[in-house]
Design a protein around this motif. Structure first.
Motif, mmCIF file in Angstrom:
data_model
loop_
_atom_site.group_PDB
_atom_site.id
_atom_site.type_symbol
_atom_site.label_atom_id
_atom_site.label_comp_id
_atom_site.label_asym_id
_atom_site.label_seq_id
_atom_site.Cartn_x
_atom_site.Cartn_y
_atom_site.Cartn_z
ATOM 1 N N GLY A 41 38.998 33.786 38.319
ATOM 2 C CA GLY A 41 40.337 34.836 38.692
ATOM 3 C C GLY A 41 40.699 35.710 37.541
ATOM 4 O O GLY A 41 41.394 36.777 37.913
ATOM 5 N N ASP A 59 43.754 38.003 39.042
ATOM 6 C CA ASP A 59 43.761 37.964 40.610
ATOM 7 C C ASP A 59 44.792 36.829 40.987
ATOM 8 O O ASP A 59 44.628 35.720 40.997
ATOM 9 C CB ASP A 59 42.623 37.890 41.234
ATOM 10 N N VAL A 62 44.072 33.960 43.301
ATOM 11 C CA VAL A 62 42.979 33.347 42.739
ATOM 12 C C VAL A 62 43.712 32.113 41.812
ATOM 13 O O VAL A 62 43.360 30.996 41.753
ATOM 14 C CB VAL A 62 41.824 33.812 42.285
ATOM 15 N N VAL A 63 44.467 32.597 40.820
ATOM 16 C CA VAL A 63 44.895 31.838 39.785
ATOM 17 C C VAL A 63 46.225 32.230 39.222
ATOM 18 O O VAL A 63 46.844 33.157 39.730
ATOM 19 C CB VAL A 63 43.770 32.318 38.623
#
Length: 184
Positions: A41, A59, A62-63
């Motif tokens: 990510g 991102d 995602v993370v």
């Protein structure tokens, strides 16, 4: 004021700036950058040795910051942290405690939340410079909780200790440099 709070566009990447401790050379910078770039990510990481900062583009779906702290720690360095404590009414009740912890964990930059039901306090550890105390208080109040900021001498103590360690490192480096300089 946060130096660079996590910025995010709902459809685009976010960016966060972390304070990194323990870097002493270009090789350290390389290790931290590689550790951060391996995190799924992450779009990119730029580490500055002189400022001891890492700018991470990622991102947010995602993370998050906790993943960056873990990656930096596994690489042998550490992200500097701040801590703050809140008094929360009704914290002895499990539903209130759960709601408070969820509200804080949803705030970007929060790494750990510890509750003390007996004292009615929540201790929050955040990545330095990523979020502000007011944002944390607003998150608690937004969750319908009555919360107030406790006076926090712990953050001052941590910074004083860090300054003391820097002075000791400087003294040691001068001690070992003077004989070399005198020999020249």
């Amino acid at each position: 004021m946060a130096e660079l709070a996590e910025q995010e566009d709902r459809n685009g990447p976010a960016e966060v700036q972390l304070d990194i401790a323990g870097m002493t050379c270009a090789s350290c910078v390389h290790h931290v950058e590689k550790a951060l770039e391996k995190v799924p990510g992450v779009d990119g990481a730029d580490v500055n040795l002189a400022l001891e900062k890492a700018r991470v583009t990622f991102d947010p779906a995602v993370v998050g910051t906790t993943d960056f702290v873990r990656a930096v720690s596994q690489a042998g360095y550490q992200v500097r942290m701040d801590s703050v404590s809140f008094a929360v009414e009704g914290l002895e009740e499990a539903p209130v405690r759960d709601r408070a912890e969820r509200a804080l964990k949803a705030v970007s930059g929060v790494i750990r939340v510890k509750s003390n039901a007996a004292k009615g306090t929540l201790s929050v550890e955040t990545a330095r410079g990523v979020t502000e105390r007011g944002v944390l208080l607003a998150a608690l109040q937004g969750a319908g909780l009555s919360a107030t900021l406790n006076s926090d001498d712990g953050a001052v103590d941590a910074r004083l200790q860090e300054a003391h360690q820097a002075k000791v490192r400087l003294a040691v480096s001068i001690f070992f440099t003077l004989p070399l300089w005198a020999a020249m």
